[in-house]
Design a protein around this motif. Sequence first.
Motif, PDB file in Angstrom:
ATOM      1  N   ILE A  14       0.907  -1.054   0.113  1.00 27.07           N
ATOM      2  CA  ILE A  14       0.015  -0.053  -0.007  1.00 27.07           C
ATOM      3  C   ILE A  14       0.773   1.283   0.015  1.00 27.07           C
ATOM      4  O   ILE A  14       1.886   1.300   1.008  1.00 27.07           O
ATOM      5  N   PHE A  15       0.699   2.225  -1.016  1.00 29.47           N
ATOM      6  CA  PHE A  15       1.355   3.488  -1.033  1.00 29.47           C
ATOM      7  C   PHE A  15       0.523   4.467  -0.399  1.00 29.47           C
ATOM      8  O   PHE A  15      -0.558   4.537  -0.969  1.00 29.47           O
ATOM      9  N   GLU A  16       1.130   5.471   0.134  1.00 27.66           N
ATOM     10  CA  GLU A  16       0.608   6.666   0.689  1.00 27.66           C
ATOM     11  C   GLU A  16       0.882   8.007   0.063  1.00 27.66           C
ATOM     12  O   GLU A  16       2.138   8.031  -0.052  1.00 27.66           O
ATOM     13  N   SER A  17      -0.162   8.673  -0.423  1.00 31.75           N
ATOM     14  CA  SER A  17       0.131   9.928  -1.069  1.00 31.75           C
ATOM     15  C   SER A  17      -0.717  11.013  -0.492  1.00 31.75           C
ATOM     16  O   SER A  17      -1.695  10.640   0.231  1.00 31.75           O
ATOM     17  N   ASP A  18      -0.434  12.062  -0.959  1.00 28.36           N
ATOM     18  CA  ASP A  18      -1.639  13.388  -0.653  1.00 28.36           C
ATOM     19  C   ASP A  18      -2.884  12.964  -1.288  1.00 28.36           C
ATOM     20  O   ASP A  18      -3.956  13.528  -0.319  1.00 28.36           O
ATOM     21  N   ALA A  19      -3.115  12.137  -2.099  1.00 27.88           N
ATOM     22  CA  ALA A  19      -4.529  11.567  -2.648  1.00 27.88           C
ATOM     23  C   ALA A  19      -5.161  10.637  -2.097  1.00 27.88           C
ATOM     24  O   ALA A  19      -6.218  10.269  -2.163  1.00 27.88           O
ATOM     25  N   HIS A  23      -3.719   0.810  -2.914  1.00 20.00           N
ATOM     26  CA  HIS A  23      -3.573  -0.772  -2.663  1.00 20.00           C
ATOM     27  C   HIS A  23      -3.023  -1.432  -4.052  1.00 20.00           C
ATOM     28  O   HIS A  23      -3.849  -1.819  -4.484  1.00 20.00           O
ATOM     29  N   VAL A  24      -1.797  -1.514  -4.005  1.00 26.93           N
ATOM     30  CA  VAL A  24      -1.107  -1.815  -5.410  1.00 26.93           C
ATOM     31  C   VAL A  24      -1.133  -3.642  -5.370  1.00 26.93           C
ATOM     32  O   VAL A  24      -1.410  -4.085  -6.514  1.00 26.93           O
ATOM     33  N   LEU A  25      -0.767  -4.175  -4.376  1.00 32.69           N
ATOM     34  CA  LEU A  25      -0.622  -5.480  -4.517  1.00 32.69           C
ATOM     35  C   LEU A  25      -1.549  -6.215  -3.199  1.00 32.69           C
ATOM     36  O   LEU A  25      -1.764  -5.540  -2.348  1.00 32.69           O
ATOM     37  N   HIS A  26      -2.422  -7.134  -3.614  1.00 34.20           N
ATOM     38  CA  HIS A  26      -3.560  -7.628  -2.833  1.00 34.20           C
ATOM     39  C   HIS A  26      -3.158  -8.993  -2.345  1.00 34.20           C
ATOM     40  O   HIS A  26      -3.419  -9.912  -3.451  1.00 34.20           O
ATOM     41  N   ASN A  27      -2.814  -9.480  -1.226  1.00 37.93           N
ATOM     42  CA  ASN A  27      -2.643 -10.852  -0.708  1.00 37.93           C
ATOM     43  C   ASN A  27      -2.050 -11.618  -1.820  1.00 37.93           C
ATOM     44  O   ASN A  27      -2.418 -12.868  -1.998  1.00 37.93           O
ATOM     45  N   LEU A  58      14.469  -4.256  -3.500  1.00 40.94           N
ATOM     46  CA  LEU A  58      14.373  -2.952  -3.846  1.00 40.94           C
ATOM     47  C   LEU A  58      13.277  -2.057  -3.122  1.00 40.94           C
ATOM     48  O   LEU A  58      13.208  -0.877  -2.920  1.00 40.94           O
ATOM     49  N   ASP A  59      12.427  -2.899  -2.476  1.00 42.28           N
ATOM     50  CA  ASP A  59      11.193  -2.442  -1.762  1.00 42.28           C
ATOM     51  C   ASP A  59      10.594  -3.453  -1.057  1.00 42.28           C
ATOM     52  O   ASP A  59      11.105  -4.668  -0.916  1.00 42.28           O
ATOM     53  N   THR A  60       9.848  -3.164   0.124  1.00 47.33           N
ATOM     54  CA  THR A  60       9.533  -4.014   1.287  1.00 47.33           C
ATOM     55  C   THR A  60       7.997  -3.887   1.212  1.00 47.33           C
ATOM     56  O   THR A  60       7.457  -2.881   1.053  1.00 47.33           O
ATOM     57  N   PRO A  61       7.383  -5.114   1.494  1.00 49.55           N
ATOM     58  CA  PRO A  61       5.846  -5.062   1.408  1.00 49.55           C
ATOM     59  C   PRO A  61       5.310  -4.468   2.594  1.00 49.55           C
ATOM     60  O   PRO A  61       6.040  -4.133   3.739  1.00 49.55           O
ATOM     61  N   THR A  62       4.127  -3.758   2.814  1.00 45.58           N
ATOM     62  CA  THR A  62       3.142  -3.288   3.568  1.00 45.58           C
ATOM     63  C   THR A  62       3.121  -4.370   4.719  1.00 45.58           C
ATOM     64  O   THR A  62       3.146  -4.068   5.803  1.00 45.58           O
ATOM     65  N   SER A  63       2.835  -5.633   4.152  1.00 41.55           N
ATOM     66  CA  SER A  63       2.468  -6.558   5.430  1.00 41.55           C
ATOM     67  C   SER A  63       2.714  -7.926   4.481  1.00 41.55           C
ATOM     68  O   SER A  63       2.682  -7.793   3.237  1.00 41.55           O
ATOM     69  N   GLY A  64       3.017  -9.105   5.240  1.00 42.91           N
ATOM     70  CA  GLY A  64       3.111 -10.373   4.476  1.00 42.91           C
ATOM     71  C   GLY A  64       4.607 -10.804   4.771  1.00 42.91           C
ATOM     72  O   GLY A  64       5.181 -10.013   5.426  1.00 42.91           O
TER      73      GLY A  64
END
Length: 239
Positions: A14-19, A23-27, A58-64
Amino acid sequence: MARPVIDIRGIHRIFESDAGFAHVLHNITFSVRPGEFVAITGPSGSGKSTLMNILGCLDTPTSGTYLLEGLNVAELVDDELAEVRATRIGFVFQSFNLLPRMSVLDNVMLPLAYTQAPRFQREMMAVHALQAVGLPVDHYDHRTNELSGGQMQRVAIARALVNDPAIILADEPTGNLDSHTGRMVLETFHKLKDTGKTIVLITHDSHVAAEADRIVSIRDGRLYHEDTSGIISTTGGGR
């Protein structure tokens, strides 16, 4: 059965922005066995690049959970992730990312620069990697800007191999090549698979994906498994 090289369980990103939140990847849940050749495919905006970045540390998951050879990389800090990238993952990019003023041999040796190995040992390791991808010996002292596109990609694959990584992660490796040269590069991947290397190839090209043992498709951040005949099944939040 052997422990999976890649074992992803319930990954969300999940990416957070001003908007707000996206939720980019789901389970996402899937695994890759040692010596397997897997293609990940999907349209632009599907989450394919985000999954690639997580696989490449290069990135880490929000969860999992992401286990790479049993190591839970989702729990690592930046310095530890950098070490994993340097020692356990070999990257091959569409744009080659070679240094044009350096020789082929020196480019392949680059990932070994921070090891304690003396130069002659690093050279031997680089030569072994170049032999594995079938580049002629008389090209080793050429600058990379003197090579054809297919030869440059072979050098890039050799550089990815030189540390004997757990996986080779190839991002659109034939994207800048004509069909004949792309065929030669894919044959190189097949030869590496035959020696036991584990390969994960990211592509939008269905013909390239069909070269793999198994296809994993990403659509709207959800995972779909296919075999190379095109039969599709859903997993991990698929509809």
